[in-house]
Design a protein around this motif. Structure first.
Motif, PDB file in Angstrom:
ATOM      1  N   MET A   1      11.616  -4.095   8.881  1.00  0.00           N
ATOM      2  CA  MET A   1      10.790  -4.329   7.702  1.00  0.00           C
ATOM      3  C   MET A   1       9.412  -4.770   8.137  1.00  0.00           C
ATOM      4  O   MET A   1       9.242  -5.377   9.166  1.00  0.00           O
ATOM      5  N   VAL A 147      10.872   6.591   7.058  1.00  0.00           N
ATOM      6  CA  VAL A 147      10.566   5.584   6.042  1.00  0.00           C
ATOM      7  C   VAL A 147       9.852   6.299   4.898  1.00  0.00           C
ATOM      8  O   VAL A 147       9.047   7.209   5.124  1.00  0.00           O
ATOM      9  N   ASP A 212      16.509   0.286   5.367  1.00  0.00           N
ATOM     10  CA  ASP A 212      15.078   0.539   5.491  1.00  0.00           C
ATOM     11  C   ASP A 212      14.706   2.008   5.301  1.00  0.00           C
ATOM     12  O   ASP A 212      13.544   2.317   5.030  1.00  0.00           O
TER      13      ASP A 212
ATOM     14  N   CYS B 165       4.846  -6.365   1.783  1.00  0.00           N
ATOM     15  CA  CYS B 165       5.463  -6.683   3.070  1.00  0.00           C
ATOM     16  C   CYS B 165       4.501  -7.498   3.912  1.00  0.00           C
ATOM     17  O   CYS B 165       3.289  -7.435   3.731  1.00  0.00           O
ATOM     18  N   ASP B 207      17.062  -5.241   7.174  1.00  0.00           N
ATOM     19  CA  ASP B 207      16.531  -3.879   7.167  1.00  0.00           C
ATOM     20  C   ASP B 207      17.400  -2.919   7.974  1.00  0.00           C
ATOM     21  O   ASP B 207      17.260  -1.719   7.846  1.00  0.00           O
ATOM     22  N   GLY B 237      10.375  -7.283   2.439  1.00  0.00           N
ATOM     23  CA  GLY B 237       9.780  -6.197   1.660  1.00  0.00           C
ATOM     24  C   GLY B 237       9.181  -6.672   0.359  1.00  0.00           C
ATOM     25  O   GLY B 237       8.653  -7.787   0.267  1.00  0.00           O
ATOM     26  N   TYR B 244      10.682   0.043   0.515  1.00  0.00           N
ATOM     27  CA  TYR B 244      11.560  -1.086   0.821  1.00  0.00           C
ATOM     28  C   TYR B 244      12.103  -1.825  -0.396  1.00  0.00           C
ATOM     29  O   TYR B 244      12.816  -2.823  -0.240  1.00  0.00           O
TER      30      TYR B 244
END
Lengths: 351, 351
Positions: A1, A147, A212, B165, B207, B237, B244
């Motif tokens: 993260m 991601v 994630d 984040c 994560d 997140g 996230y």
């Protein structure tokens, strides 16, 4: 993260599963139809991907497809034997092993969606290596998932969401994709769970993705498409489920749907697996889905309600369908029953 | 998904990581302080867990802790050498290997939080097996994580959440836990990311958990406790981050916090890693966190705002802190700067 891109450099974004068909459905030694839901789902929704069934002598459940040995199936064109039964514990019973090896020896790939991975079972792995066939664990996500970026993709998307888990989000998406295709609309079912992946022959099991990368997996699942193309995406979990809401939110954000259809089972009042939690009203699910979904698609809207009326009398089906539609000012239907109400739901899903 | 419990039977719910201390901090050949954030975080927040530092001759960055070879550190009581630097690509450079092997040979465990797993590197695995020491990959979740149940647990909980984040959720939680402990309140920092785990010596990297078990991992992270005990949980997140948000929601639901503190960085206007997305106003984060958090704790409330004022002038810090507190009718402070405003925030966090 915290890192915008959290995968090691140099890894390519993966393609979702791509399963070889047609399948020979393996039923093991199943004696309860409830454990063969996967096989029935394939028969009903992917008939063109199914060439027959194979079972041990002890089995009493049948899909009604023709019975073929692995060798007969291979000669008839089968490319894989698919384990179409779940059993308690999610493991492969010893009695199945000779049949699985026989399928490999006949040149078939094996496909399974259990917690136990085929590729973790040494005799299967060795047999497949020897014969040059492949083992497909559809629960295992493809490597190198990205991601999420939140970038808007071309094409149109519809996501099925639910007031709870396991009440018809997959079959609703399948029925909508099939119904729209029958009308000549360019629609594709996108699978996010193991049975859906087997039916579609491709997809990603969202529940098995590392957190994630969950929204990134959802982005990969419905890629850029022609402007009038519609992806009909199988939902997972529920935003109101204390265990799975995170998965549902990642799928919602990554899918960036233009349309959602809310799936509900009248009469279910407690959340599956969490009986201390009430199933929320459909209104709350619409409101929360729209509010959260706006992050990645400001134009998101709810276009209809799918009701799972399994076990209700025809009169009750008619009553609950009419009441729900009138209360919410949206088309409501049980896609498994079809009929004029479902046609109106399909009208709304054209976007 | 859809199954209330999706793990094979017979697996035990795991305990979060439990890391051996004190640590020797390994700095590799780092020449940019930004890559040694982990080591600095440990020096600042876990001084009692750090016995010294060790670096290659090429390194120019130092934590200021005494320099010890692995053997000297072991003789001084160190139990592990911890890789306190990140490097581009997240891999172990060849130049580090002799030092890592030397640490193992000195009887130290190794601790790392990189994407590359120590246990995937054969020479390290073999050296550790030979010497009888352990390799700790803090990003790797413990095995056998449960699916969340939503059951209310005893004790009290505070979760730090964010408008984005990487803006101070970990250090806010650490500062609150430390500040309350200094006042004699029974408070424990609960780590949900790799640096936090190294600081606390325990925790789960949220994560890296498979999506279906993310809320279950969060439940495990802050177990039942005495009625007046407070767990201060490191957030992850943001509910408004397109990649996230699912992780953040799972952590919120599993943490079932009584209190949240919203972390914000004045001046940051674009979401990290997703520049097409605006950082939401603090008000929106409060509203959405409370609305979603009510699912597992109807008494959830926001008790204050943590501002990351890094780089602002003292006048600007004072102005933005006062303005934020007045606008939201909540205590606002930069925990890294302390002072009366932070004391007021701590007052509110007592619950």
């Amino acid at each position: 993260m915290g890192l915008p891109v959290a995968m090691p450099k140099g890894r390519e974004a993966a393609a979702p599963h791509d399963l070889p068909a047609p399948y020979l459905l393996f039923l093991g030694d199943v004696t309860e139809a409830g454990f063969a839901k996967t096989a029935f789902g394939l028969r009903d929704w992917a008939a063109d991907r199914c060439i027959g069934e194979h079972a041990l002598p002890a089995a009493t459940v049948t899909t009604g497809l023709r019975r073929l040995t692995p060798r007969e199936a291979a000669e008839a064109g089968a490319r894989a034997m698919l384990i179409g039964v779940a059993n308690q514990g999610g493991v492969i019973p010893p009695a199945w092993m000779p049949e699985l090896i026989a399928a490999i020896d006949a040149g078939l790939d094996l496909i399974a969606g259990m917690h136990t991975r085929l590729s973790d079972i040494a005799p299967l792995r060795e047999a497949a290596e020897r014969r040059g066939t492949r083992l497909h664990d559809v629960r295992v996500p493809p490597p190198g998932l990205p991601v999420a970026t939140g970038r808007r993709r071309s094409g149109r998307r519809l996501l099925t969401v639910g007031t709870d888990c396991a009440l018809g989000k997959k079959y609703t998406a399948l029925a909508i994709a099939r119904g729209l295709s029958a009308r000549g609309i360019d629609a594709t079912f996108r699978a996010s769970g193991q049975t859906g992946i087997m039916i579609a022959g491709a997809g990603i099991a969202m529940d098995a993705v590392v957190a994630d990368f969950a929204a990134g997996a959802a982005e990969l699942l419905s890629p850029d498409a022609a402007p009038d193309h519609l992806d009909v995406i199988e939902g997972q979990g529920s935003l109101f489920h204390p265990a799975y809401a995170g998965v549902s939110l990642a799928l919602l954000h990554g899918s960036q749907p233009d349309m959602v259809v809310v799936c509900h089972q009248p009469g279910r009042d407690r959340v599956l697996g969490a009986p201390g939690f009430a199933v929320p009203p459909i209104e709350a699910v619409i409101e929360q889905t729209i509010m959260l979904g706006r992050l990645t698609n400001p134009d998101i809207r709810c276009v209809g309600i799918s009701l799972n009326t399994d076990g209700l009398s025809p009169q009750d089906v008619e009553r609950v369908t009419a009441e729900t539609g009138e209360r919410l000012h949206l088309p409501a239907a049980d896609p498994m029953r079809g009929g004029p109400s479902f046609e109106r739901l399909l009208d709304a899903c054209r976007g």
